[in-house]
Design a protein around this motif. Structure first.
Motif, PDB file in Angstrom:
ATOM      1  N   TYR A   1       7.242   6.344  10.011  1.00  0.00           N
ATOM      2  CA  TYR A   1       8.214   6.976   9.117  1.00  0.00           C
ATOM      3  C   TYR A   1       8.899   5.974   8.189  1.00  0.00           C
ATOM      4  CZ  TYR A   1       7.587  11.162  11.879  1.00  0.00           C
ATOM      5  OH  TYR A   1       7.034  12.259  12.490  1.00  0.00           O
ATOM      6  N   TYR A   2       9.136   4.743   8.671  1.00  0.00           N
ATOM      7  CA  TYR A   2       9.791   3.754   7.832  1.00  0.00           C
ATOM      8  C   TYR A   2       9.367   2.358   8.292  1.00  0.00           C
ATOM      9  CZ  TYR A   2      12.993   3.911  11.841  1.00  0.00           C
ATOM     10  OH  TYR A   2      13.519   3.915  13.101  1.00  0.00           O
ATOM     11  N   VAL A   3       9.437   1.409   7.367  1.00  0.00           N
ATOM     12  CA  VAL A   3       9.002   0.049   7.675  1.00  0.00           C
ATOM     13  C   VAL A   3      10.056  -0.698   8.477  1.00  0.00           C
ATOM     14  CG1 VAL A   3       7.459  -0.165   5.691  1.00  0.00           C
ATOM     15  CG2 VAL A   3       9.872  -0.817   5.460  1.00  0.00           C
ATOM     16  N   THR A   4       9.579  -1.623   9.274  1.00  0.00           N
ATOM     17  CA  THR A   4      10.412  -2.573  10.000  1.00  0.00           C
ATOM     18  C   THR A   4       9.698  -3.919   9.950  1.00  0.00           C
ATOM     19  OG1 THR A   4       9.342  -2.341  12.163  1.00  0.00           O
ATOM     20  CG2 THR A   4      11.038  -0.707  11.601  1.00  0.00           C
ATOM     21  N   THR A   5      10.318  -4.925  10.552  1.00  0.00           N
ATOM     22  CA  THR A   5       9.665  -6.239  10.596  1.00  0.00           C
ATOM     23  C   THR A   5       8.394  -6.211  11.434  1.00  0.00           C
ATOM     24  OG1 THR A   5      11.124  -6.863  12.413  1.00  0.00           O
ATOM     25  CG2 THR A   5      11.780  -7.560  10.191  1.00  0.00           C
ATOM     26  N   GLU A   6       8.183  -5.149  12.194  1.00  0.00           N
ATOM     27  CA  GLU A   6       6.977  -5.023  13.024  1.00  0.00           C
ATOM     28  C   GLU A   6       5.899  -4.174  12.355  1.00  0.00           C
ATOM     29  OE1 GLU A   6       6.877  -6.796  15.812  1.00  0.00           O
ATOM     30  OE2 GLU A   6       8.909  -7.450  15.332  1.00  0.00           O
ATOM     31  N   SER A   7       6.120  -3.800  11.104  1.00  0.00           N
ATOM     32  CA  SER A   7       5.150  -2.938  10.429  1.00  0.00           C
ATOM     33  C   SER A   7       3.791  -3.618  10.310  1.00  0.00           C
ATOM     34  CB  SER A   7       5.672  -2.535   9.056  1.00  0.00           C
ATOM     35  OG  SER A   7       6.775  -1.657   9.200  1.00  0.00           O
ATOM     36  N   GLU A   8       2.762  -2.777  10.172  1.00  0.00           N
ATOM     37  CA  GLU A   8       1.393  -3.276  10.312  1.00  0.00           C
ATOM     38  C   GLU A   8       0.790  -3.887   9.056  1.00  0.00           C
ATOM     39  OE1 GLU A   8       2.618  -0.224  10.663  1.00  0.00           O
ATOM     40  OE2 GLU A   8       1.111   1.348  10.325  1.00  0.00           O
ATOM     41  N   TYR A   9       1.336  -3.590   7.888  1.00  0.00           N
ATOM     42  CA  TYR A   9       0.723  -4.071   6.657  1.00  0.00           C
ATOM     43  C   TYR A   9       1.729  -4.883   5.838  1.00  0.00           C
ATOM     44  CZ  TYR A   9      -2.505  -0.336   7.947  1.00  0.00           C
ATOM     45  OH  TYR A   9      -3.365   0.473   8.632  1.00  0.00           O
ATOM     46  N   TRP A  10       1.258  -6.044   5.351  1.00  0.00           N
ATOM     47  CA  TRP A  10       2.130  -6.939   4.593  1.00  0.00           C
ATOM     48  C   TRP A  10       1.412  -7.510   3.393  1.00  0.00           C
ATOM     49  CZ3 TRP A  10       7.253  -7.733   5.760  1.00  0.00           C
ATOM     50  CH2 TRP A  10       7.690  -7.206   6.982  1.00  0.00           C
ATOM     51  N   GLY A  11       2.160  -7.654   2.315  1.00  0.00           N
ATOM     52  CA  GLY A  11       1.649  -8.352   1.155  1.00  0.00           C
ATOM     53  C   GLY A  11       1.821  -9.852   1.328  1.00  0.00           C
ATOM     54  N   GLN A  12       1.373 -10.613   0.339  1.00  0.00           N
ATOM     55  CA  GLN A  12       1.347 -12.058   0.443  1.00  0.00           C
ATOM     56  C   GLN A  12       2.674 -12.723   0.094  1.00  0.00           C
ATOM     57  OE1 GLN A  12       0.566 -10.434  -2.166  1.00  0.00           O
ATOM     58  NE2 GLN A  12       0.929 -11.660  -3.987  1.00  0.00           N
ATOM     59  N   GLY A  13       3.615 -11.998  -0.458  1.00  0.00           N
ATOM     60  CA  GLY A  13       4.897 -12.596  -0.803  1.00  0.00           C
ATOM     61  C   GLY A  13       4.946 -13.099  -2.229  1.00  0.00           C
ATOM     62  N   THR A  14       6.124 -12.974  -2.832  1.00  0.00           N
ATOM     63  CA  THR A  14       6.334 -13.480  -4.179  1.00  0.00           C
ATOM     64  C   THR A  14       7.699 -14.167  -4.207  1.00  0.00           C
ATOM     65  OG1 THR A  14       6.359 -12.887  -6.537  1.00  0.00           O
ATOM     66  CG2 THR A  14       7.283 -11.266  -5.012  1.00  0.00           C
ATOM     67  N   GLN A  15       7.753 -15.345  -4.803  1.00  0.00           N
ATOM     68  CA  GLN A  15       8.950 -16.168  -4.786  1.00  0.00           C
ATOM     69  C   GLN A  15       9.949 -15.699  -5.842  1.00  0.00           C
ATOM     70  OE1 GLN A  15       9.818 -19.054  -2.785  1.00  0.00           O
ATOM     71  NE2 GLN A  15      11.811 -18.706  -3.768  1.00  0.00           N
ATOM     72  N   VAL A  16      11.188 -15.536  -5.415  1.00  0.00           N
ATOM     73  CA  VAL A  16      12.293 -15.260  -6.322  1.00  0.00           C
ATOM     74  C   VAL A  16      13.294 -16.400  -6.181  1.00  0.00           C
ATOM     75  CG1 VAL A  16      14.241 -13.739  -6.831  1.00  0.00           C
ATOM     76  CG2 VAL A  16      12.007 -12.765  -6.258  1.00  0.00           C
ATOM     77  N   THR A  17      13.594 -17.041  -7.298  1.00  0.00           N
ATOM     78  CA  THR A  17      14.547 -18.149  -7.293  1.00  0.00           C
ATOM     79  C   THR A  17      15.650 -17.833  -8.292  1.00  0.00           C
ATOM     80  OG1 THR A  17      12.806 -19.720  -6.737  1.00  0.00           O
ATOM     81  CG2 THR A  17      14.875 -20.615  -7.593  1.00  0.00           C
ATOM     82  N   VAL A  18      16.883 -17.828  -7.798  1.00  0.00           N
ATOM     83  CA  VAL A  18      18.038 -17.538  -8.647  1.00  0.00           C
ATOM     84  C   VAL A  18      18.844 -18.819  -8.791  1.00  0.00           C
ATOM     85  CG1 VAL A  18      20.057 -16.081  -8.998  1.00  0.00           C
ATOM     86  CG2 VAL A  18      18.064 -15.178  -7.782  1.00  0.00           C
ATOM     87  N   SER A  19      18.982 -19.271 -10.010  1.00  0.00           N
ATOM     88  CA  SER A  19      19.727 -20.500 -10.250  1.00  0.00           C
ATOM     89  C   SER A  19      21.178 -20.171 -10.570  1.00  0.00           C
ATOM     90  CB  SER A  19      19.100 -21.274 -11.418  1.00  0.00           C
ATOM     91  OG  SER A  19      19.166 -20.514 -12.600  1.00  0.00           O
ATOM     92  N   SER A  20      22.074 -20.956 -10.008  1.00  0.00           N
ATOM     93  CA  SER A  20      23.507 -20.683 -10.208  1.00  0.00           C
ATOM     94  C   SER A  20      24.060 -21.535 -11.339  1.00  0.00           C
ATOM     95  CB  SER A  20      24.262 -20.971  -8.915  1.00  0.00           C
ATOM     96  OG  SER A  20      24.014 -22.285  -8.486  1.00  0.00           O
TER      97      SER A  20
END
Length: 120
Positions: free
Chosen positions: A101-120
């Motif tokens: 019904y909803y995702v959790t950290t134990e969900s079965e499918y994951w993407g490869q990740g994309t970096q987000v960098t916020v400069s202050s």
């Protein structure tokens, strides 16, 4: 389900970014999806999630009012619109999918990740 996330980058504090995650291999309307993030030295944490029909959404308190998750079943894509970005939003962002019904950290499918960098 194969997930491909993209849209990350470098942005100044207060700016905006939109992440996208395209899914293949399963009828998109049959999966619930969401976004998680992991900053250096920290555990992966929940950011936002959306139900199969896109009728229900949930957000972490830290992003509520600033981030919006949406799902386009016709394009097999889930989006995370991020506004008013802060330095503490810096992390690798992962999309996840589940037949549950909803995702959790134990969900079965994951993407490869994309970096987000916020400069202050």
């Amino acid at each position: 389900v194969q997930l491909q996330a993209y849209g990350g980058g470098l942005v100044q504090a207060g700016g905006s970014l939109r992440l996208s995650c395209t899914a293949s291999g399963r009828t998109f309307s049959s999966v619930a999806m969401g976004w998680f993030r992991q900053a250096p030295g920290k555990e992966r944490e929940f950011v936002a999630r959306i139900g199969r029909s896109a009728g229900s959404t949930n957000y972490a308190d830290s992003v509520k009012g600033r981030f919006t998750i949406s799902k386009d079943n016709a394009k097999n894509t889930v989006y995370l619109q991020m506004t008013s970005l802060k330095a503490e939003d810096t992390a690798v962002y992962y999309c996840a999918a589940t037949l549950d019904y909803y995702v959790t950290t134990e969900s079965e499918y994951w993407g490869q990740g994309t970096q987000v960098t916020v400069s202050s």
